[in-house]
Design an enzyme around this catalytic site. Structure first.
Site, PDB file in Angstrom:
ATOM      1  N   HIS A 148     -15.686   3.674  -7.676  1.00 37.76           N
ATOM      2  CA  HIS A 148     -14.730   4.659  -7.159  1.00 37.76           C
ATOM      3  C   HIS A 148     -13.308   4.339  -7.660  1.00 37.76           C
ATOM      4  CE1 HIS A 148     -13.250   7.614  -4.144  1.00 37.76           C
ATOM      5  NE2 HIS A 148     -12.181   6.843  -4.178  1.00 37.76           N
ATOM      6  N   GLU A 149     -12.870   3.112  -7.420  1.00 34.10           N
ATOM      7  CA  GLU A 149     -11.483   2.777  -7.786  1.00 34.10           C
ATOM      8  C   GLU A 149     -11.297   2.834  -9.303  1.00 34.10           C
ATOM      9  OE1 GLU A 149      -9.734   2.990  -5.313  1.00 34.10           O
ATOM     10  OE2 GLU A 149     -11.172   2.515  -3.732  1.00 34.10           O
TER      11      GLU A 149
ATOM     12  N   ASN B  73      -4.714   1.068  -7.607  1.00 35.96           N
ATOM     13  CA  ASN B  73      -3.480   0.771  -8.327  1.00 35.96           C
ATOM     14  C   ASN B  73      -3.815   0.533  -9.806  1.00 35.96           C
ATOM     15  OD1 ASN B  73      -1.849   0.940  -5.973  1.00 35.96           O
ATOM     16  ND2 ASN B  73      -2.702  -1.031  -5.343  1.00 35.96           N
TER      17      ASN B  73
ATOM     18  N   GLN C 292       0.391   4.437  -1.283  1.00 34.20           N
ATOM     19  CA  GLN C 292      -0.163   5.756  -0.979  1.00 34.20           C
ATOM     20  C   GLN C 292      -0.258   5.928   0.531  1.00 34.20           C
ATOM     21  OE1 GLN C 292      -4.193   6.600  -2.267  1.00 34.20           O
ATOM     22  NE2 GLN C 292      -3.746   8.725  -2.628  1.00 34.20           N
TER      23      GLN C 292
ATOM     24  N   TYR D  73     -12.806  14.295  -0.144  1.00 31.31           N
ATOM     25  CA  TYR D  73     -13.706  13.401  -0.869  1.00 31.31           C
ATOM     26  C   TYR D  73     -15.058  14.089  -1.132  1.00 31.31           C
ATOM     27  CZ  TYR D  73     -10.644   9.360   0.051  1.00 31.31           C
ATOM     28  OH  TYR D  73      -9.591   8.481   0.092  1.00 31.31           O
TER      29      TYR D  73
ATOM     30  N   HIS E 176     -10.875   6.386 -10.717  1.00 28.04           N
ATOM     31  CA  HIS E 176      -9.529   6.932 -10.490  1.00 28.04           C
ATOM     32  C   HIS E 176      -8.666   6.758 -11.753  1.00 28.04           C
ATOM     33  CE1 HIS E 176      -9.059   8.438  -6.465  1.00 28.04           C
ATOM     34  NE2 HIS E 176      -9.491   7.345  -5.882  1.00 28.04           N
TER      35      HIS E 176
ATOM     36  N   GLU F 293      -9.351  12.785  -5.142  1.00 29.59           N
ATOM     37  CA  GLU F 293     -10.440  12.087  -4.443  1.00 29.59           C
ATOM     38  C   GLU F 293     -11.811  12.750  -4.635  1.00 29.59           C
ATOM     39  OE1 GLU F 293     -10.180   9.260  -3.525  1.00 29.59           O
ATOM     40  OE2 GLU F 293      -8.106   8.889  -2.970  1.00 29.59           O
TER      41      GLU F 293
ATOM     42  N   GLN G  36       0.891  -1.168   0.000  1.00 25.90           N
ATOM     43  CA  GLN G  36       0.000   0.000   0.000  1.00 25.90           C
ATOM     44  C   GLN G  36       0.925   1.213   0.000  1.00 25.90           C
ATOM     45  OE1 GLN G  36      -3.243   0.730  -0.292  1.00 25.90           O
ATOM     46  NE2 GLN G  36      -2.771   2.889   0.038  1.00 25.90           N
TER      47      GLN G  36
ATOM     48  N   GLY H  89     -10.657   0.051   2.317  1.00 29.95           N
ATOM     49  CA  GLY H  89     -11.731  -0.250   1.380  1.00 29.95           C
ATOM     50  C   GLY H  89     -11.159  -0.697   0.043  1.00 29.95           C
TER      51      GLY H  89
ATOM     52  N   MET I 135      -7.879   0.390  -3.176  1.00 34.79           N
ATOM     53  CA  MET I 135      -6.768   1.232  -3.634  1.00 34.79           C
ATOM     54  C   MET I 135      -6.669   1.115  -5.139  1.00 34.79           C
ATOM     55  SD  MET I 135      -4.346   3.340  -2.957  1.00 34.79           S
ATOM     56  CE  MET I 135      -3.377   4.055  -4.308  1.00 34.79           C
TER      57      MET I 135
HETATM   58 ZN   LIG Z   1     -10.151   7.267  -3.876  1.00 34.42          ZN
END
Ligand SMILES: [Zn+2]
Length: 631
Positions: free
Chosen positions: A323-324, A300, A169, A409, A327, A346, A167, A296, A298
């Site tokens: 959401h992911e 990547n 970030q 967010y 991104h 975000e 992880q 929740g 990430m």
């Molecule tokens: Zn996010």
């Protein structure tokens, strides 16, 4: 990322602060400077990284070689400063355009509890005229590497093989690769990863679903990414396809449930492309992590890392995937220049997530999620100082892990929603799509966004929304007086029914709960009056089976009530919930409610002691800190 930082903001301060002194006075900052990196990026910049690493589960270390292809921007510069944290360096060679390179002197010149250690590399003689440099660093990680989680087999779904994942970030890539760890620098990368031969390695790169299990895996990431998107996982991982470019990586025990739950992923990609332009990363796969994954999700690139706690059995919690995935436009494609600009990443993503949910699952559900987000925002604003309520603070920000929260967010989401309402989707959607295209594969500041917004939207339709209004969102605390307030008819109805049932005006059989979304059920439970009787709680649980729910969010909400109301008949089920889940969001508030109910502080600690070997160290740290705060 989806960390639900409200909660983390509370505990990380306690968990990470090495210094108990009162917070120093905030200072005005140079908003273009990344205060969370030691790297001298004005003198050297990394373009490409090649990794050759061995994954050692016994020693809990990655060891091998990182080759950094760097360009010298300042002809007079002779020292390269890299970010590291707890790395063990065995030697460094630096080469110019020819040869294998010569040994370089290196030393740690600065150390900081948040930033790690600054590694200074002095260029060997003879490279004065070279603009392109190859820096080869032989090193290994420390078992404490803050980015890496080494899970014993007991903490996996299958229980037979260990698992490791990263992880990076916000500023943890430096704990597994020595590099310029700032989102302002974008790199391409290649990697060769050696693992035990029965395990599979995956990365935020070109994973091939057909890769044979060999113990040696090769990766290439041809699109430039910021360092916080470097990612790796190794375990008993298998692949199952969903759609043309989408699929699932997971332990075999979770593969079927995951492909069912996330069946809409390909549709999500198609929908996002139709509104915001092409998906530019090749494949989009999900990696479902073991139950102890504390977060929740990430984002990547090419491979989002996802909590298994959203396997609800009815696709009701897939907003996390939306959401992911989104991104891939906001955050991964157009990145925040420094951590102070994280709202660009975000906030925009939270807005896109809601838009996708609306197309795929209808307006009612999207509105429900917008209302719940708004509720989190109002709670979150109460927790931060006025200066930090600005989307783009003009004063120094804290550790980026601690300072991310609902402001970035949900306030960011609301800002974009406000402009969407004013300009209409027919104008705002093409604007956003053009914005992603204009800044593709770049890292930008809030001010670059503001200028682009001003020139390409505000000035083109004058009189609708002024630059000053946008600046109020970016730089002022709280919410502008004309900020939109999300509404949901279905949530209002469920809250109303909670009150009228409790008052005896409605029979439990007349609550159409089985036809409601999980969000409406969560809202119903949250709106139950404080003075319910034991018999009323029994009646609810008997009729609706909250204690037996397969939906982790409903379980979370219900067991917070059970614990804080001390509803003993459901304690056994509550204990099962605490043992089944490892994600901090799902268990932390239940433990705290139990510890705070006036009678069960000791029970809370006993249950925690029994369960904690199944939790992630970060989760354990959070709960222990929470208990300590209550003492
Ligand atoms: Zn996010």
């Amino acid at each position: 990322m989806r960390v639900f930082a409200l909660l983390f903001a509370t505990f990380m301060v306690v968990a990470c602060s090495k210094n108990e002194d009162p917070a120093p006075q905030k200072e005005a900052i140079d908003i273009t400077h990344d205060y969370f990196s030691f790297a001298n990026t004005d003198q050297f910049v990394t373009e490409h990284i090649q990794l050759d690493l061995t994954v050692d589960f016994d020693l809990k270390e990655l060891r091998g070689l990182a080759r950094l292809k760097m360009r010298r921007l300042d002809p007079a510069a002779t020292n390269i400063i890299l970010d590291t944290r707890d790395l063990h360096i065995d030697g460094i060679l630096v080469a110019g355009s020819e040869g294998d390179g010569s040994e370089a002197a290196y030393e740690y010149v600065q150390e900081d509890p948040v930033l790690g250690q600054a590694l200074k590399i002095t260029l060997p003689d003879g490279l004065e005229q070279e603009q392109d440099l190859l820096v080869k660093i032989f090193y290994k990680t420390d078992p404490r590497a803050s980015a890496l989680q080494w899970l014993p087999k007991e903490l996996t779904a299958g229980g037979k093989y260990p698992f490791m994942f990263s992880q990076s970030q916000s500023i943890h890539a430096r704990s597994w690769v020595p590099l310029q760890d700032t989102p302002s620098v974008r790199i391409t990368y290649e990697a060769t990863i050696h693992t035990p031969s029965n395990l599979l390695a995956v990365m935020s790169a070109d994973n091939d679903p057909l890769t044979p299990r060999s113990g040696e895996y090769h990766f290439n990431m041809p699109q430039p990414i910021p360092s916080y998107l470097l990612a790796i996982a190794v375990g008993n991982i298998y692949f199952a396809p969903i759609g043309e470019i989408t699929g699932i990586y997971a332990e075999p025990e979770m593969l079927d449930a995951s492909t069912f739950e996330f069946a809409s992923t390909q549709q999500m990609v198609d929908t996002a492309e139709s509104i915001y332009g092409p998906y530019r990363w090749g494949r989009y796969d999900l990696l479902i992590l073991p139950p102890s994954f504390p977060f929740g999700g990430m984002e990547n690139p090419r491979l989002s890392f996802i909590t298994p706690s959203i396997l609800a059995g009815d696709q009701s919690l897939v907003s996390m995937i939306a959401h992911e995935l989104t991104h891939s436009w906001s955050g991964n494609l157009v990145s925040n220049k420094t951590w102070r600009d994280i709202w660009l990443n975000e906030g925009t993503t939270s807005y896109l997530e809601a838009r996708l949910m609306e197309v795929l699952f209808g307006k009612d559900r999207a509105d429900e999620e917008r209302v719940l987000s708004y509720r989190e925002l109002l709670l979150g604003l109460e927790e931060v100082s006025p200066e930090m309520q600005a989307l783009a603070p003009l004063e120094s920000v804290d550790d980026p892990d601690e300072s991310q929260g609902s402001v970035h967010y949900q306030k960011g989401q609301l800002f974009l929603q406000h402009m969407e309402i004013i300009f209409g989707r027919e104008t705002f959607d093409p604007f956003l799509s053009a914005y992603f295209n204009h800044f593709a594969f770049q890292s930008i500041s809030s001010e670059q966004f503001l200028d682009y917004l001003d020139q390409n939207l505000l000035q083109k339709q004058p009189g609708k929304f002024s630059r000053e209004q946008a600046e109020e969102w970016l730089y002022q605390p709280g919410l502008p007086s004309d900020a939109p307030i999300p509404q949901s008819a279905t949530l209002e109805k469920s809250a109303r029914l909670a009150g009228s049932w409790a008052a005896g005006e409605v029979d439990v059989n007349d609550i159409p709960l089985s036809s409601w979304s999980p969000h409406a059920i969560v809202h119903f439970i949250n709106n139950l009056p404080v003075d319910l009787s034991e018999a009323q709680l029994d009646e609810l649980d008997d009729d609706f089976g909250f204690s037996q729910t397969h939906n982790a969010e409903i379980g979370r909400t219900w067991f917070i009530q059970v614990a804080s109301r001390r509803h003993l008949p459901a304690y056994e089920a509550m204990e099962a919930h605490l043992n089944r889940h490892g994600r901090t969001r799902l268990i932390y508030p239940v433990y705290m409610a139990l510890a705070k109910n006036g009678s069960d502080a000791e029970l809370a600690r006993t249950l925690f002691d029994d369960a904690k070997n199944r939790y992630h160290p970060l989760t354990v740290m959070a709960i222990e800190s929470g208990f300590k705060e209550l003492e």
